[in-house]
Design a protein around this motif. Structure first.
Motif, PDB file in Angstrom:
ATOM      1  N   ASP A   1      -6.171  -4.544  -7.144  1.00 37.93           N
ATOM      2  CA  ASP A   1      -6.076  -4.528  -8.605  1.00 37.93           C
ATOM      3  C   ASP A   1      -6.809  -5.741  -9.164  1.00 37.93           C
ATOM      4  N   ALA A   2      -7.755  -5.503 -10.068  1.00 42.27           N
ATOM      5  CA  ALA A   2      -8.577  -6.583 -10.622  1.00 42.27           C
ATOM      6  C   ALA A   2      -7.769  -7.627 -11.381  1.00 42.27           C
ATOM      7  N   ALA A   3      -6.535  -7.325 -11.762  1.00 38.91           N
ATOM      8  CA  ALA A   3      -5.714  -8.291 -12.494  1.00 38.91           C
ATOM      9  C   ALA A   3      -5.238  -9.435 -11.602  1.00 38.91           C
ATOM     10  N   TRP A   4      -5.187  -9.223 -10.304  1.00 35.49           N
ATOM     11  CA  TRP A   4      -4.705 -10.256  -9.374  1.00 35.49           C
ATOM     12  C   TRP A   4      -5.802 -11.257  -9.046  1.00 35.49           C
ATOM     13  N   PRO A   5      -5.458 -12.519  -8.855  1.00 36.03           N
ATOM     14  CA  PRO A   5      -6.434 -13.474  -8.332  1.00 36.03           C
ATOM     15  C   PRO A   5      -6.792 -13.103  -6.890  1.00 36.03           C
ATOM     16  N   GLY A   6      -8.001 -13.381  -6.494  1.00 37.46           N
ATOM     17  CA  GLY A   6      -8.420 -13.061  -5.131  1.00 37.46           C
ATOM     18  C   GLY A   6      -7.562 -13.709  -4.069  1.00 37.46           C
TER      19      GLY A   6
ATOM     20  N   VAL B   1      -4.519   2.338  -2.428  1.00 38.56           N
ATOM     21  CA  VAL B   1      -4.323   1.157  -3.263  1.00 38.56           C
ATOM     22  C   VAL B   1      -4.108   1.639  -4.695  1.00 38.56           C
ATOM     23  N   GLU B   2      -3.111   1.054  -5.343  1.00 41.38           N
ATOM     24  CA  GLU B   2      -2.815   1.411  -6.725  1.00 41.38           C
ATOM     25  C   GLU B   2      -2.936   0.170  -7.606  1.00 41.38           C
ATOM     26  N   SER B   3      -3.193   0.397  -8.879  1.00 43.66           N
ATOM     27  CA  SER B   3      -3.260  -0.723  -9.811  1.00 43.66           C
ATOM     28  C   SER B   3      -2.109  -0.623 -10.797  1.00 43.66           C
ATOM     29  N   GLY B   4      -1.910  -1.687 -11.543  1.00 45.18           N
ATOM     30  CA  GLY B   4      -0.883  -1.702 -12.568  1.00 45.18           C
ATOM     31  C   GLY B   4      -1.357  -1.063 -13.867  1.00 45.18           C
ATOM     32  N   GLY B   5      -2.559  -0.515 -13.887  1.00 40.73           N
ATOM     33  CA  GLY B   5      -3.070   0.134 -15.089  1.00 40.73           C
ATOM     34  C   GLY B   5      -4.522  -0.167 -15.387  1.00 40.73           C
ATOM     35  N   GLY B   6      -5.070  -1.185 -14.751  1.00 43.61           N
ATOM     36  CA  GLY B   6      -6.466  -1.545 -14.984  1.00 43.61           C
ATOM     37  C   GLY B   6      -7.345  -1.118 -13.830  1.00 43.61           C
ATOM     38  N   PRO B   7      -8.582  -1.598 -13.814  1.00 41.71           N
ATOM     39  CA  PRO B   7      -9.515  -1.195 -12.759  1.00 41.71           C
ATOM     40  C   PRO B   7      -9.182  -1.826 -11.410  1.00 41.71           C
ATOM     41  N   LEU B   8      -9.656  -1.173 -10.367  1.00 40.68           N
ATOM     42  CA  LEU B   8      -9.634  -1.745  -9.020  1.00 40.68           C
ATOM     43  C   LEU B   8     -10.980  -2.409  -8.794  1.00 40.68           C
TER      44      LEU B   8
ATOM     45  N   MET C   1       0.822  -1.170   0.000  1.00 42.61           N
ATOM     46  CA  MET C   1       0.000   0.000   0.000  1.00 42.61           C
ATOM     47  C   MET C   1       0.870   1.238   0.000  1.00 42.61           C
ATOM     48  N   ALA C   2       0.472   2.203  -0.736  1.00 42.48           N
ATOM     49  CA  ALA C   2       1.224   3.445  -0.808  1.00 42.48           C
ATOM     50  C   ALA C   2       0.800   4.380   0.315  1.00 42.48           C
ATOM     51  N   ARG C   3       1.753   5.127   0.822  1.00 39.11           N
ATOM     52  CA  ARG C   3       1.493   6.190   1.799  1.00 39.11           C
ATOM     53  C   ARG C   3       2.122   7.443   1.236  1.00 39.11           C
ATOM     54  N   TYR C   4       1.394   8.546   1.332  1.00 35.50           N
ATOM     55  CA  TYR C   4       1.899   9.795   0.778  1.00 35.50           C
ATOM     56  C   TYR C   4       2.128  10.854   1.842  1.00 35.50           C
ATOM     57  N   ALA C   5       1.933  10.532   3.105  1.00 34.51           N
ATOM     58  CA  ALA C   5       2.106  11.511   4.173  1.00 34.51           C
ATOM     59  C   ALA C   5       2.637  10.807   5.414  1.00 34.51           C
ATOM     60  N   ASP C   6       2.698  11.521   6.491  1.00 38.72           N
ATOM     61  CA  ASP C   6       3.204  10.971   7.749  1.00 38.72           C
ATOM     62  C   ASP C   6       2.337   9.814   8.223  1.00 38.72           C
ATOM     63  N   PRO C   7       2.862   8.993   9.136  1.00 34.36           N
ATOM     64  CA  PRO C   7       2.034   7.909   9.683  1.00 34.36           C
ATOM     65  C   PRO C   7       0.705   8.451  10.192  1.00 34.36           C
ATOM     66  N   GLY C   8      -0.311   7.653  10.042  1.00 34.73           N
ATOM     67  CA  GLY C   8      -1.645   8.077  10.440  1.00 34.73           C
ATOM     68  C   GLY C   8      -2.467   8.541   9.247  1.00 34.73           C
ATOM     69  N   ALA C   9      -1.810   8.782   8.128  1.00 36.50           N
ATOM     70  CA  ALA C   9      -2.535   9.160   6.914  1.00 36.50           C
ATOM     71  C   ALA C   9      -3.245   7.928   6.368  1.00 36.50           C
ATOM     72  N   VAL C  10      -4.144   8.144   5.436  1.00 34.35           N
ATOM     73  CA  VAL C  10      -4.877   7.014   4.866  1.00 34.35           C
ATOM     74  C   VAL C  10      -3.952   6.158   4.008  1.00 34.35           C
TER      75      VAL C  10
ATOM     76  N   SER D   1      -4.534 -11.534  -3.313  1.00 36.14           N
ATOM     77  CA  SER D   1      -4.758 -10.121  -2.999  1.00 36.14           C
ATOM     78  C   SER D   1      -3.954  -9.650  -1.790  1.00 36.14           C
ATOM     79  N   ALA D   2      -3.685 -10.526  -0.836  1.00 38.67           N
ATOM     80  CA  ALA D   2      -2.922 -10.135   0.356  1.00 38.67           C
ATOM     81  C   ALA D   2      -1.451  -9.886   0.038  1.00 38.67           C
ATOM     82  N   ARG D   3      -0.980 -10.360  -1.118  1.00 36.18           N
ATOM     83  CA  ARG D   3       0.428 -10.179  -1.496  1.00 36.18           C
ATOM     84  C   ARG D   3       0.655  -8.936  -2.346  1.00 36.18           C
ATOM     85  N   THR D   4      -0.386  -8.139  -2.567  1.00 37.04           N
ATOM     86  CA  THR D   4      -0.281  -6.949  -3.392  1.00 37.04           C
ATOM     87  C   THR D   4      -0.939  -5.785  -2.663  1.00 37.04           C
ATOM     88  N   ASP D   5      -0.946  -4.605  -3.281  1.00 41.52           N
ATOM     89  CA  ASP D   5      -1.668  -3.468  -2.712  1.00 41.52           C
ATOM     90  C   ASP D   5      -3.115  -3.885  -2.495  1.00 41.52           C
TER      91      ASP D   5
END
Length: 171
Positions: free
Chosen positions: A123-128, A13-20, A1-10, A131-135
């Protein structure tokens, strides 16, 4: 999972280019992602969704596809809304614009979604099962029927956000 601010921020989830996709946890094993055996994979079905949102069958329920563009996405439980980062100088700027965006939103058509419990966004490209091994982001939704609506809003000159709001229905 990506974080863009200090701890405590939301968490985003990012995808490789397709839908979430937000899939109820109980049917995660039934989502094959891009690894389908048929002529059309589950991922292909998610890509076929037109517009901001759509529902696709998974097991004995349905999953919510967040279409349009592969924007970083988080869930803000205080607003019951998936927030999609289309443009902003910072996470703080984007999050500060959410209340104004919700107030100004011109919502697309609503869909009804029956949810058996918590869902996982990934990311919809991953098998369910992977999912725990990706964003991914677990969203603790209560079982029930939800009205889901989406909008694209520009709450500031350089802040653009996609909104997918879930509203639990009582009957």
């Amino acid at each position: 999972m990506a974080r863009y601010a200090d701890p405590g921020a939301v968490e985003w989830v990012e995808s490789g280019g397709g839908p979430l996709i937000a899939i109820p946890e109980v049917v995660l094993p039934f989502w094959s992602g891009a690894d389908g055996d048929d002529m059309s994979s589950d991922y292909d079905r998610a890509c076929d969704v037109e517009g901001f949102i759509g529902l696709v069958p998974v097991g004995d329920t349905r999953a919510l596809v967040l279409g349009d563009e592969p924007a970083s996405t988080s869930y803000l439980p205080e607003h019951g809304t998936f927030v999609r980062w289309c443009a902003a100088e910072s996470e703080d700027e984007l999050l500060a614009g959410v209340p104004a965006a919700l107030a100004a939103a011109e919502w697309e058509r609503e869909v009804q979604w029956n949810v058996p419990g918590p869902v996982v966004l990934f990311d919809a490209a991953w098998p369910g099962t992977a999912s725990a091994r990706t964003d991914h982001l677990r969203v603790a939704l209560a079982p029930g029927r939800y009205a889901v609506r989406a909008a694209y809003v520009e709450p500031g000159p350089e802040t653009w956000v996609g909104l997918v709001q879930l509203r639990r229905l009582t009957s």
